[in-house]
Write a protein that holds these residues in place. Structure first.
Motif, short mmCIF file in Angstrom:
data_model
loop_
_atom_site.label_atom_id
_atom_site.label_comp_id
_atom_site.label_asym_id
_atom_site.label_seq_id
_atom_site.Cartn_x
_atom_site.Cartn_y
_atom_site.Cartn_z
N ARG A 1 7.23 6.65 12.19
CA ARG A 1 6.22 7.69 11.97
C ARG A 1 5.87 7.87 10.50
O ARG A 1 4.72 8.07 10.14
CB ARG A 1 6.72 9.04 12.52
CG ARG A 1 6.86 9.10 14.02
CD ARG A 1 7.35 10.47 14.46
NE ARG A 1 6.39 11.53 14.16
CZ ARG A 1 6.63 12.83 14.36
NH1 ARG A 1 7.80 13.21 14.85
NH2 ARG A 1 5.72 13.74 14.07
N TRP A 2 6.88 7.80 9.64
CA TRP A 2 6.70 8.22 8.26
C TRP A 2 6.69 7.07 7.25
O TRP A 2 6.41 7.28 6.07
CB TRP A 2 7.78 9.23 7.87
CG TRP A 2 7.99 10.27 8.92
CD1 TRP A 2 9.09 10.47 9.68
CD2 TRP A 2 7.05 11.27 9.35
NE1 TRP A 2 8.92 11.51 10.55
CE2 TRP A 2 7.66 12.03 10.37
CE3 TRP A 2 5.73 11.60 8.96
CZ2 TRP A 2 7.03 13.09 11.01
CZ3 TRP A 2 5.10 12.65 9.61
CH2 TRP A 2 5.74 13.39 10.61
N PHE A 3 6.96 5.86 7.74
CA PHE A 3 6.99 4.67 6.89
C PHE A 3 6.27 3.53 7.60
O PHE A 3 6.33 3.42 8.82
CB PHE A 3 8.43 4.26 6.57
CG PHE A 3 9.18 5.30 5.78
CD1 PHE A 3 9.24 5.25 4.40
CD2 PHE A 3 9.83 6.35 6.43
CE1 PHE A 3 9.93 6.21 3.68
CE2 PHE A 3 10.52 7.32 5.71
CZ PHE A 3 10.56 7.25 4.34
N ASP A 4 5.59 2.71 6.83
CA ASP A 4 4.86 1.58 7.38
C ASP A 4 5.55 0.27 7.03
O ASP A 4 5.94 0.06 5.86
CB ASP A 4 3.43 1.55 6.83
CG ASP A 4 2.58 2.72 7.32
OD1 ASP A 4 2.93 3.30 8.37
OD2 ASP A 4 1.59 3.05 6.64
N ALA A 5 5.70 -0.59 8.03
CA ALA A 5 6.24 -1.93 7.77
C ALA A 5 5.19 -2.74 7.02
O ALA A 5 3.99 -2.58 7.21
CB ALA A 5 6.60 -2.62 9.08
N SER A 6 5.65 -3.60 6.14
CA SER A 6 4.73 -4.48 5.42
C SER A 6 5.13 -5.93 5.68
O SER A 6 6.24 -6.21 6.14
CB SER A 6 4.75 -4.18 3.92
OG SER A 6 5.87 -4.75 3.31
N SER A 7 4.24 -6.84 5.35
CA SER A 7 4.55 -8.26 5.48
C SER A 7 5.29 -8.75 4.24
O SER A 7 5.72 -9.91 4.18
CB SER A 7 3.25 -9.06 5.66
OG SER A 7 2.37 -8.83 4.56
N GLU A 8 5.49 -7.86 3.28
CA GLU A 8 6.13 -8.22 2.02
C GLU A 8 7.65 -8.24 2.18
O GLU A 8 8.23 -7.40 2.87
CB GLU A 8 5.72 -7.20 0.95
CG GLU A 8 6.26 -7.49 -0.44
CD GLU A 8 5.88 -6.40 -1.42
OE1 GLU A 8 6.36 -6.46 -2.57
OE2 GLU A 8 5.11 -5.49 -1.04
N THR A 9 8.29 -9.19 1.54
CA THR A 9 9.75 -9.23 1.47
C THR A 9 10.17 -9.22 0.01
O THR A 9 9.43 -9.68 -0.87
CB THR A 9 10.34 -10.47 2.16
OG1 THR A 9 9.82 -11.64 1.54
CG2 THR A 9 10.01 -10.48 3.64
N ALA A 10 11.34 -8.69 -0.24
CA ALA A 10 11.87 -8.62 -1.60
C ALA A 10 13.16 -9.41 -1.67
O ALA A 10 14.03 -9.26 -0.81
CB ALA A 10 12.11 -7.17 -2.00
N PRO A 11 13.33 -10.24 -2.69
CA PRO A 11 14.60 -10.95 -2.85
C PRO A 11 15.69 -10.03 -3.35
O PRO A 11 15.45 -9.14 -4.17
CB PRO A 11 14.26 -12.03 -3.88
CG PRO A 11 13.14 -11.44 -4.69
CD PRO A 11 12.35 -10.58 -3.74
N THR A 12 16.89 -10.18 -2.83
CA THR A 12 18.06 -9.45 -3.33
C THR A 12 19.17 -10.48 -3.52
O THR A 12 19.09 -11.61 -3.03
CB THR A 12 18.52 -8.36 -2.35
OG1 THR A 12 19.30 -8.97 -1.31
CG2 THR A 12 17.35 -7.60 -1.76
N PRO A 13 20.25 -10.12 -4.23
CA PRO A 13 21.35 -11.07 -4.40
C PRO A 13 22.00 -11.49 -3.08
O PRO A 13 22.72 -12.49 -3.05
CB PRO A 13 22.35 -10.30 -5.27
CG PRO A 13 21.52 -9.31 -6.01
CD PRO A 13 20.44 -8.91 -5.04
N TRP A 14 21.73 -10.73 -2.00
CA TRP A 14 22.40 -11.02 -0.73
C TRP A 14 21.41 -11.35 0.39
O TRP A 14 21.74 -11.24 1.57
CB TRP A 14 23.27 -9.82 -0.35
CG TRP A 14 24.27 -9.54 -1.42
CD1 TRP A 14 25.42 -10.23 -1.68
CD2 TRP A 14 24.19 -8.51 -2.42
NE1 TRP A 14 26.06 -9.70 -2.76
CE2 TRP A 14 25.33 -8.65 -3.25
CE3 TRP A 14 23.27 -7.51 -2.70
CZ2 TRP A 14 25.58 -7.80 -4.33
CZ3 TRP A 14 23.51 -6.67 -3.78
CH2 TRP A 14 24.64 -6.82 -4.58
N GLY A 15 20.21 -11.75 0.03
CA GLY A 15 19.23 -12.14 1.03
C GLY A 15 17.92 -11.40 0.89
O GLY A 15 17.83 -10.39 0.18
#
Length: 439
Positions: free
Chosen positions: A380-394
């Protein structure tokens, strides 16, 4: 090995059995001479502990984030959506950062704010896994409006947004785990964005991993060895703080040290302290040594905490569970209303366990309805995006705050006809479908 351990092995005792399983019981305060006694400590009854260990052996080396059903006796009466709000306790540090003209002192304040939550994170009790669609709202603290929502069940993911006149905080949160027998490694696969409103500077955080020791045998305790990196994405300045691992006889436990660097990676301010007590800072030279004529100054200290609290809660943690921090017309999906959490808070483990199972059954029932309808879950309050972010663990799938909660809350607050929520009469309801059959 001490004579005490040899005696335990020769007699085929409990500690001998643990050693034969390849498990390590780590005493944060001492050495191996009292490991047998240490192994007997903890919250488990021996029969529960032994049966649970038999069940858990097959998961060694696995990510157990959402694949294992855990008994409520190791839980605290708080959901992970609530625990995300514990970072807000010392939000005054962000107010100071926003008002500060010195770019390096801004980093001192912001880094201290992120460090401050580790006092709460050392609790060895497990929070409840959020139900899909579950939320947590908080007002009446530092002018902050806070909203968190469980946006995914597999993998478990939460998103949160907090804001006051000085800052905007957004996070997409996900963890990976590795079960090692008597310990659990936790990797924070999340993305954090903090914006200070006065100048619009944006910060990114990469926290260290954590380790839960003596998960089944012994006194459970948490350590977070490694680096925390906080970067000002606007200027390139950053803070690198190193969390010391707990060494022999507790040496180094809680200690954190590091520097504020400018964009050219030159040290400007040194920071030192203990994440369970206080942090201090001092201006330094290009070699990282304290600058002549300056002094060490304290920037943050842990607030007083209740004595002998059953779950090692701070006063703020109790406030999070309280309806004093709840806004008018609390969302029915709010974690405070969870019947399993509430039963555990009241000390009824049997009811907490049955209610937890009932909620999980409802969650599975709703999933079946959704799949039958060919529908995806939509937060309801957040929208999924097609964007991904790199992190040290995936890589991490990102969710963005859509602003609808701000509109919702503004409309509610303008109304004079809203009754206050009564926990005794308001049913927890995060469900998107109303015809669930599980009772």
């Amino acid at each position: 090995m001490g004579s005490r351990d040899q005696k335990a092995e020769s007699s085929g005792g409990f500690f001998s059995a643990i050693r034969s399983w390849g498990l390590e019981v780590i005493n944060p305060d001492g050495g191996t001479e009292d490991a047998e006694v240490e192994a007997q400590k903890g919250r488990w009854r021996q029969e529960d502990r032994d049966s649970y260990w038999k069940m858990m052996q097959k998961y060694i080396g696995s990510d157990i984030t959402s694949m294992v059903t855990l008994p409520v006796l190791i839980f605290e009466p708080m959901s992970m959506t609530q625990k995300m709000a514990e970072l807000m306790e010392y939000s005054y540090l962000l107010d100071l950062a926003d008002e500060c003209e010195d770019p390096y002192m801004r980093l001192v304040y912001v880094a201290s704010w992120f460090i401050s939550v580790y006092y709460a994170l050392q609790r060895a009790w497990k929070p409840f896994n959020p139900i899909l669609g579950e939320t947590y709202e908080m007002v009446n603290h530092g002018g902050i409006t806070f909203i968190a929502e469980q946006v995914s069940h597999h993998p478990p993911m939460s998103a949160a947004h907090a804001e006051n006149e000085h800052f905007i905080y957004d996070i997409t949160s996900k963890v990976k785990t590795k079960f090692l027998g008597n310990s659990l490694d936790i990797y924070p696969v999340g993305r954090t964005r903090l914006t200070l409103k006065k100048d619009g500077v944006v910060f990114d955080l990469v926290p260290p991993p954590s380790k839960v020791n003596n998960l089944i045998f012994g006194r459970t305790w948490v350590d977070s060895p490694g680096e925390m990196i906080l970067t000002n994405l606007t200027t390139g300045d950053k803070v690198v703080l190193y969390f010391q691992p707990c060494g022999w006889f507790g040496a180094g436990r809680y200690e954190v040290d590091g520097y504020v660097y400018n964009a050219a990676e030159e040290p400007k301010i040194l920071m030192t302290g203990k994440w369970n007590d206080s942090l201090s800072y001092q201006v330094c030279d290009l070699e990282g040594e304290p600058l002549s004529g300056t002094e060490m100054k304290e920037v943050w200290r842990v607030a007083d905490v209740p004595e002998n609290d059953k779950f090692q809660y701070t006063y703020f943690a109790h406030k999070i569970n309280s309806f004093d921090t709840a806004p008018k017309k609390l969302l029915a999906s709010d974690a405070r209303l969870r019947p399993d959490r509430y039963a555990l808070e009241k000390g009824d483990l049997s009811k907490a366990g049955s209610e937890k199972s009932r909620l999980e059954e409802k969650q599975r029932a709703e999933k079946k309805i959704r799949e039958a309808k060919g529908q995806e879950f939509v937060p309801r309050w957040f929208d999924a995006s097609s964007e991904t972010a790199p992190t040290p663990w995936g890589d991490l799938e990102l969710y963005y705050y859509n602003g609808k909660y701000t509109e919702h809350r503004a409309a509610i607050d303008k109304s004079d006809s809203i009754e206050e929520v009564d926990v005794q009469t308001t049913e927890f309801n995060p469900w998107q479908f109303g015809d669930l059959t599980a009772e």
